[in-house]
Design an enzyme around this catalytic site. Structure first.
Site, PDB file in Angstrom:
ATOM      1  N   GLY A 149      -3.500   5.600 -16.921  1.00  0.00           N
ATOM      2  CA  GLY A 149      -4.135   4.537 -17.215  1.00  0.00           C
ATOM      3  C   GLY A 149      -5.641   4.915 -16.877  1.00  0.00           C
ATOM      4  O   GLY A 149      -6.644   4.398 -17.782  1.00  0.00           O
TER       5      GLY A 149
ATOM      6  N   SER B 110     -12.364  -3.013  -9.884  1.00  0.00           N
ATOM      7  CA  SER B 110     -11.398  -2.068 -10.744  1.00  0.00           C
ATOM      8  C   SER B 110     -12.498  -0.856 -10.991  1.00  0.00           C
ATOM      9  O   SER B 110     -13.399  -1.031 -11.641  1.00  0.00           O
ATOM     10  CB  SER B 110     -10.948  -2.513 -11.893  1.00  0.00           C
ATOM     11  OG  SER B 110     -10.417  -1.478 -12.872  1.00  0.00           O
TER      12      SER B 110
ATOM     13  N   GLN C 224     -11.727   1.703 -12.711  1.00  0.00           N
ATOM     14  CA  GLN C 224     -11.579   2.059 -14.148  1.00  0.00           C
ATOM     15  C   GLN C 224     -12.534   1.029 -14.950  1.00  0.00           C
ATOM     16  O   GLN C 224     -13.084   1.386 -16.128  1.00  0.00           O
ATOM     17  CB  GLN C 224     -10.044   1.968 -14.412  1.00  0.00           C
ATOM     18  CG  GLN C 224      -9.286   2.863 -13.782  1.00  0.00           C
ATOM     19  CD  GLN C 224      -7.539   2.929 -13.935  1.00  0.00           C
ATOM     20  OE1 GLN C 224      -7.380   1.861 -14.876  1.00  0.00           O
ATOM     21  NE2 GLN C 224      -7.169   3.796 -13.432  1.00  0.00           N
TER      22      GLN C 224
ATOM     23  N   ARG D  66       0.687  -2.248 -19.739  1.00  0.00           N
ATOM     24  CA  ARG D  66      -0.730  -2.344 -18.697  1.00  0.00           C
ATOM     25  C   ARG D  66      -1.789  -2.895 -19.417  1.00  0.00           C
ATOM     26  O   ARG D  66      -2.158  -2.903 -20.776  1.00  0.00           O
ATOM     27  CB  ARG D  66      -1.018  -0.835 -18.315  1.00  0.00           C
ATOM     28  CG  ARG D  66       0.037  -0.317 -17.445  1.00  0.00           C
ATOM     29  CD  ARG D  66      -0.243   0.914 -16.764  1.00  0.00           C
ATOM     30  NE  ARG D  66      -1.438   0.990 -15.580  1.00  0.00           N
ATOM     31  CZ  ARG D  66      -1.596   1.761 -14.839  1.00  0.00           C
ATOM     32  NH1 ARG D  66      -1.372   2.988 -14.898  1.00  0.00           N
ATOM     33  NH2 ARG D  66      -2.566   1.607 -13.993  1.00  0.00           N
TER      34      ARG D  66
ATOM     35  N   ARG E 166     -12.573  12.783 -14.095  1.00  0.00           N
ATOM     36  CA  ARG E 166     -13.857  12.584 -14.300  1.00  0.00           C
ATOM     37  C   ARG E 166     -14.730  13.975 -14.502  1.00  0.00           C
ATOM     38  O   ARG E 166     -15.537  13.984 -15.276  1.00  0.00           O
ATOM     39  CB  ARG E 166     -14.685  11.685 -13.233  1.00  0.00           C
ATOM     40  CG  ARG E 166     -14.112  10.125 -13.025  1.00  0.00           C
ATOM     41  CD  ARG E 166     -14.682   9.537 -11.805  1.00  0.00           C
ATOM     42  NE  ARG E 166     -14.158   8.069 -11.808  1.00  0.00           N
ATOM     43  CZ  ARG E 166     -13.088   7.718 -11.821  1.00  0.00           C
ATOM     44  NH1 ARG E 166     -11.895   8.477 -11.615  1.00  0.00           N
ATOM     45  NH2 ARG E 166     -12.680   6.066 -11.721  1.00  0.00           N
TER      46      ARG E 166
ATOM     47  N   LYS F 196       0.135  -1.928 -12.269  1.00  0.00           N
ATOM     48  CA  LYS F 196       0.228  -0.512 -11.998  1.00  0.00           C
ATOM     49  C   LYS F 196       1.145   0.098 -12.850  1.00  0.00           C
ATOM     50  O   LYS F 196       1.780  -0.501 -13.537  1.00  0.00           O
ATOM     51  CB  LYS F 196       0.302   0.254 -10.321  1.00  0.00           C
ATOM     52  CG  LYS F 196      -1.053  -0.524  -9.594  1.00  0.00           C
ATOM     53  CD  LYS F 196      -2.187   0.297  -9.827  1.00  0.00           C
ATOM     54  CE  LYS F 196      -3.368   0.508  -9.111  1.00  0.00           C
ATOM     55  NZ  LYS F 196      -4.313   1.088  -9.375  1.00  0.00           N
TER      56      LYS F 196
ATOM     57  N   ARG G 171       4.343  -2.845  -8.340  1.00  0.00           N
ATOM     58  CA  ARG G 171       4.705  -2.108  -7.274  1.00  0.00           C
ATOM     59  C   ARG G 171       4.995  -3.108  -6.045  1.00  0.00           C
ATOM     60  O   ARG G 171       5.635  -2.721  -5.290  1.00  0.00           O
ATOM     61  CB  ARG G 171       3.284  -1.378  -6.732  1.00  0.00           C
ATOM     62  CG  ARG G 171       3.187   0.041  -7.747  1.00  0.00           C
ATOM     63  CD  ARG G 171       2.087   0.942  -7.167  1.00  0.00           C
ATOM     64  NE  ARG G 171       2.205   2.283  -8.119  1.00  0.00           N
ATOM     65  CZ  ARG G 171       1.255   2.898  -8.215  1.00  0.00           C
ATOM     66  NH1 ARG G 171       0.085   2.734  -7.571  1.00  0.00           N
ATOM     67  NH2 ARG G 171       1.275   4.004  -8.939  1.00  0.00           N
TER      68      ARG G 171
ATOM     69  N   ASP H 223      -3.585   2.258  -3.845  1.00  0.00           N
ATOM     70  CA  ASP H 223      -2.698   3.176  -4.462  1.00  0.00           C
ATOM     71  C   ASP H 223      -1.756   3.788  -3.344  1.00  0.00           C
ATOM     72  O   ASP H 223      -0.915   4.279  -3.196  1.00  0.00           O
ATOM     73  CB  ASP H 223      -3.319   4.574  -4.912  1.00  0.00           C
ATOM     74  CG  ASP H 223      -3.656   4.364  -6.321  1.00  0.00           C
ATOM     75  OD1 ASP H 223      -3.349   3.408  -7.119  1.00  0.00           O
ATOM     76  OD2 ASP H 223      -4.730   4.934  -6.834  1.00  0.00           O
TER      77      ASP H 223
END
Length: 429
Positions: free
Chosen positions: A95, A168, A170, A123, A28, A343, A347, A316
Site C-alpha cells: 500500500g 494517514s 500515506q 484497499r 521512501r 489494512k 485487522r 501497525d
C-alpha cells in the site's frame, strides 16, 4: 500456501537481535533517491517483498537501481527524468508503494497503469486519488478511482490546502510529493499527527518543509539533492519481539538499532503503561531518524485503555498489542482503531477471529477491541490471511500456547521480515 508449526517455548527467548531495516524509511529512500539529482546510497535497506516492489516499479520507469542485500544504490533522474513505463507497474502487496508513487506519478507527463495483488485491489484509493485529482492529475480506476487498477496521467498541478479526514502518512505523503511540482504552496492538515518519515527525509534531501501543529506545508518547484541514507531497524518489526520478551516466561532480549521516531513509538508508551520491564539506550542522538537499543524481560502486565492521538503512532502494532493484552491482568480496550479495517486484512476482525481460536477472550465493535485477560492460550490451526503482521503475531502467540500452533499462509511475513521465523528459532534455543 505454506504452513509453519510453532511449538511452545519452555525456556524463554534469550539473546540479542538486530532488527531489520524500517520498511517505511526504505520505501521512501528508494523513491526520493529516484527523483533526486545525483546518486543516493542506502544502508540498512529492508529487502522484503514490499520494498522490492518499490525498486521494481522505479526500475520500470528508467531509474538505475542496484540492490545488494541491505545496501542499495539509486542513480536519481530528478523530478522530470522518469520515463513512461512500458509495462503495468505492479506494487504487489504494498500500500505504501501505490499511494506514495501515485503522488509522484501525478506530476509526470506520461500515462501509467498501477495495480497490485488481491489485497491491494480491496484497499481504498479514493483517499489519495481525490486530492490528487483536485490538484489537476488525471486518475481513473474501478468505481471512479476507488480501487485498483489505477491509470494516472500527470498534469500541470496546482497546490491545494487539504484537510484529511484520516490521520494517514500515506495520504499526506502522496499530496506532498505531488506538491513538489505544483504551482504554489501545498498544505495538508490531519486530525492527528501521523508518522513523519516523509517530512524528515524530504528535509534530508534538501526540501524545505514547514510544520505547524497538525499541518505540513511545502512550496512547489523545489528539487531533491541526493544524499546517503542510513535506515534504522523497524520498530513495527521490533514490536513482536518486545511483546514476546514481555509475555514469554524466562525471557530477556536485547533489540539492537530500533528506530525511535517519536511518531512511531506508541508501542513503547503502551508497554510502559502496561507495566513492562525494559530499558531504552539511545545510540545515534541528533540523527534525522533516531535509534536505540532496547532490553526487555518477562513482565507482569496490566490491562489499560488505548485510543485517541496515540493510535496513529502504533496503528501497525495493534495486533501484537492485542496479544499482549490477553496476558495482562484485567481488561484492555483498544478504541478509535477504524483504520485497521482497511489494512492488508480487516485487522480488527482477523485479530479477534484468530486469537479466539487460540482461546483468548476478545470482542470487537466497529472501531475497537475489548480484551479480557489473563487467558491461557491453547494451540490450534490459525491463518494469517496473507497479512504479515497477523502472521508474526500468531507466531508469538504460539510460543505461549499449550500444544502446537499451525499457521497457514505463514510466508506472508516475508513482506516486512523475511528472517522472522529463523530469528525466533534462534532465540528459543
Amino acid at each position: 500456501m505454506k504452513e509453519r508449526t510453532i511449538q511452545p517455548v519452555n525456556n524463554g527467548l534469550n539473546g540479542n537481535i538486530t532488527i531489520p531495516g524500517d520498511k517505511s524509511i526504505s520505501h521512501r529512500a528508494v523513491m526520493f533517491g529516484a527523483i533526486a539529482e545525483g546518486t543516493t546510497t542506502i544502508k540498512g535497506f529492508l529487502p522484503g517483498a514490499d520494498c522490492l516492489s518499490t525498486i521494481s516499479c522505479f526500475k520500470e520507469m528508467g531509474v538505475d537501481i542496484v540492490q545488494n542485500g541491505d545496501e542499495v544504490t539509486v542513480v536519481g533522474k530528478g523530478l522530470e527524468g522518469l520515463q513512461e513505463p512500458k509495462a503495468v507497474l505492479d506494487v504487489g502487496n504494498s500500500g505504501t508503494t501505490i499511494r506514495l508513487m501515485s503522488g509522484i506519478l501525478a506530476n509526470t507527463p506520461f500515462l501509467s497503469c498501477v495495480q497490485g495483488d488481491t489485497s491491494i485491489a480491496k484497499r481504498p484509493m479514493k483517499r489519495v486519488t481525490n486530492p490528487l485529482k483536485q490538484m489537476g492529475a488525471n486518475i481513473d480506476g474501478r468505481e471512479e478511482g476507488t480501487f485498483t487498477p489505477l491509470t494516472i496521467r500527470g498534469g500541470d498541478l496546482k497546490a491545494i490546502e487539504y484537510t484529511s479526514p484520516v490521520a494517514s502518512a500515506q495520504v499526506k505523503s502522496a499530496i506532498l510529493l505531488a506538491g513538489l511540482r505544483a504551482e504554489g504552496v501545498t498544505a495538508v492538515t490531519e486530525p492527528h499527527i501521523s508518522r513523519d518519515h516523509t517530512e524528515r527525509m524530504l528535509e534530508a534531501f534538501g526540501v524545505k518543509v514547514t510544520r505547524e501543529g497538525k499541518t505540513v506545508k511545502l512550496a512547489g518547484g523545489q528539487k531533491l539533492t541526493a544524499t546517503d541514507v542510513q535506515v534504522p531497524g523497524d520498530v513495527s518489526s521490533a514490536a513482536f519481539f518486545l511483546v514476546a520478551g514481555a509475555i514469554i516466561p524466562n525471557s530477556k532480549l536485547v533489540l539492537e538499532n530500533v528506530g525511535m521516531n517519536p511518531t512511531r513509538t506508541g508501542i513503547i508508551d503502551v508497554l510502559e503503561k502496561m507495566g513492562a520491564t525494559f530499558t531504552v539506550e539511545p545510540i545515534n542522538e541528533g540523527a534525522s531518524e533516531p535509534a536505540a537499543n532496547i532490553t526487555i524481560e518477562t513482565s507482569s502486565l496490566k490491562g489499560i485503555e488505548i485510543g485517541g492521538d496515540i493510535i496513529p503512532r502504533l496503528i501497525d502494532e495493534i495486533p501484537v498489542i492485542a496479544l499482549a493484552a490477553t496476558q495482562a491482568e484485567g481488561i484492555t480496550v483498544i478504541k478509535d482503531a477504524h483504520e485497521l479495517k482497511v489494512k492488508e486484512t480487516n485487522r480488527i476482525d482477523t485479530v479477534v477471529a484468530e486469537l479466539t481460536k487460540l482461546g483468548a477472550r476478545i470482542e470487537a465493535t466497529d472501531d475497537r477491541m475489548i480484551i479480557y485477560g489473563k487467558s491461557a492460550l491453547k494451540g490450534n490451526t490459525v491463518n494469517s490471511y496473507g497479512d504479515h503482521r497477523i502472521g508474526m503475531m500468531l507466531a508469538i502467540a504460539g510460543c505461549i500456547a499449550e500444544g502446537k500452533t499451525i499457521i497457514e499462509d505463514a510466508e506472508a511475513v516475508g513482506v516486512s521480515y523475511p528472517t522472522f521465523f529463523e530469528e525466533l528459532q534462534k532465540l528459543a534455543k
